[in-house]
Write an enzyme that holds these catalytic residues in place. Structure first.
Site, PDB file in Angstrom:
ATOM      1  N   VAL A   5      -1.774   4.626  -3.743  1.00 57.14           N
ATOM      2  CA  VAL A   5      -0.892   3.925  -2.809  1.00 57.14           C
ATOM      3  C   VAL A   5       0.438   3.672  -3.518  1.00 57.14           C
ATOM      4  O   VAL A   5       0.456   3.228  -4.671  1.00 57.14           O
ATOM      5  CB  VAL A   5      -1.509   2.584  -2.357  1.00 57.14           C
ATOM      6  CG1 VAL A   5      -0.550   1.816  -1.457  1.00 57.14           C
ATOM      7  CG2 VAL A   5      -2.844   2.808  -1.658  1.00 57.14           C
ATOM      8  N   PHE A   6       1.549   3.934  -2.812  1.00 54.64           N
ATOM      9  CA  PHE A   6       2.878   3.700  -3.359  1.00 54.64           C
ATOM     10  C   PHE A   6       3.436   2.402  -2.800  1.00 54.64           C
ATOM     11  O   PHE A   6       3.490   2.191  -1.586  1.00 54.64           O
ATOM     12  CB  PHE A   6       3.823   4.853  -3.001  1.00 54.64           C
ATOM     13  CG  PHE A   6       5.224   4.680  -3.535  1.00 54.64           C
ATOM     14  CD1 PHE A   6       5.468   4.669  -4.895  1.00 54.64           C
ATOM     15  CD2 PHE A   6       6.300   4.543  -2.670  1.00 54.64           C
ATOM     16  CE1 PHE A   6       6.757   4.520  -5.397  1.00 54.64           C
ATOM     17  CE2 PHE A   6       7.595   4.398  -3.158  1.00 54.64           C
ATOM     18  CZ  PHE A   6       7.822   4.388  -4.521  1.00 54.64           C
ATOM     19  N   GLU A  86       0.341  -4.255   6.432  1.00 57.59           N
ATOM     20  CA  GLU A  86       1.425  -3.338   6.789  1.00 57.59           C
ATOM     21  C   GLU A  86       1.416  -2.975   8.273  1.00 57.59           C
ATOM     22  O   GLU A  86       1.991  -1.959   8.666  1.00 57.59           O
ATOM     23  CB  GLU A  86       1.328  -2.067   5.934  1.00 57.59           C
ATOM     24  CG  GLU A  86       1.256  -2.322   4.435  1.00 57.59           C
ATOM     25  CD  GLU A  86       2.487  -2.999   3.851  1.00 57.59           C
ATOM     26  OE1 GLU A  86       3.587  -2.849   4.407  1.00 57.59           O
ATOM     27  OE2 GLU A  86       2.347  -3.690   2.824  1.00 57.59           O
TER      28      GLU A  86
END
Length: 188
Positions: A5-6, A86
């Site tokens: 995950v970035f 998110e």
């Protein structure tokens, strides 16, 4: 299979899930902008805050942090957590992540990143571009369940500087917010 995950915003300093490895680096073809509205973390529906999203930009890079998640239960927990955290971001992309500034070979391919697109039909919280003064006024006044919007901005600026990244957009907005706050202190 491993999940990567970035993080390019608050995930840099406030991960919220278990991970096995953390790498500092960048993705290509995007830059970070304070164009995403936050009505659930750093603002409210009446007074949305501003948070970062990614905007396509040829020849540019966005620095941040990659998180490696190996254990199946940690992957499931991270995805469940991120889908809630998110939820105001309408797109997911899988991109290459680089740690070497030459950018020739990705350190990780297929890293997950959440993006708030500029499509107002699918992203009702997209605020879009504005002058730094206008964005700063919004950041100064917005506050949500996760705290004041200005704290998000200042924590992001600090976290990026600790990574060795001087993001001009973030720094210009932070400077404008500081200017407004110092004026407010002089008046009161």
């Amino acid at each position: 299979m491993v999940l990567w995950v970035f993080g390019y915003g608050s995930l840099i300093w406030n991960t919220g899930f278990h991970y096995d490895e953390r790498l500092v680096g960048y993705i290509e073809g995007y830059h970070r902008v304070f164009y995403q509205g936050s009505t659930d973390h750093r603002g409210t529906p009446e007074y949305p805050g501003r948070t970062v999203t990614l905007q396509p930009a040829e020849e540019e890079v966005c620095w941040g942090v990659a998180y490696k998640i190996s254990k199946e239960e940690d992957k499931q927990a991270a995805i469940s957590y991120l889908e809630v955290r998110e939820k105001q971001y309408d797109q997911k992309a899988y991109v290459d992540f680089f740690t070497d500034s030459s950018g020739s070979t990705p350190a990780v391919s297929g890293i997950l990143v959440y993006i708030g697109s500029s499509d107002k039909k699918s992203n009702k919280n997209y605020l879009g571009p504005a002058s730094f003064e206008e964005m700063a006024k919004q950041v100064v006044t917005a506050e949500g369940p996760s705290g004041p919007n200005r704290d998000y901005l200042f924590q992001l600026e600090k976290a990026l500087l600790q990574l060795g990244c001087k993001d001009a957009h973030v720094m210009a907005l932070a400077d404008e917010v500081r200017r407004i706050l110092s004026q407010d202190r002089k008046i009161s």
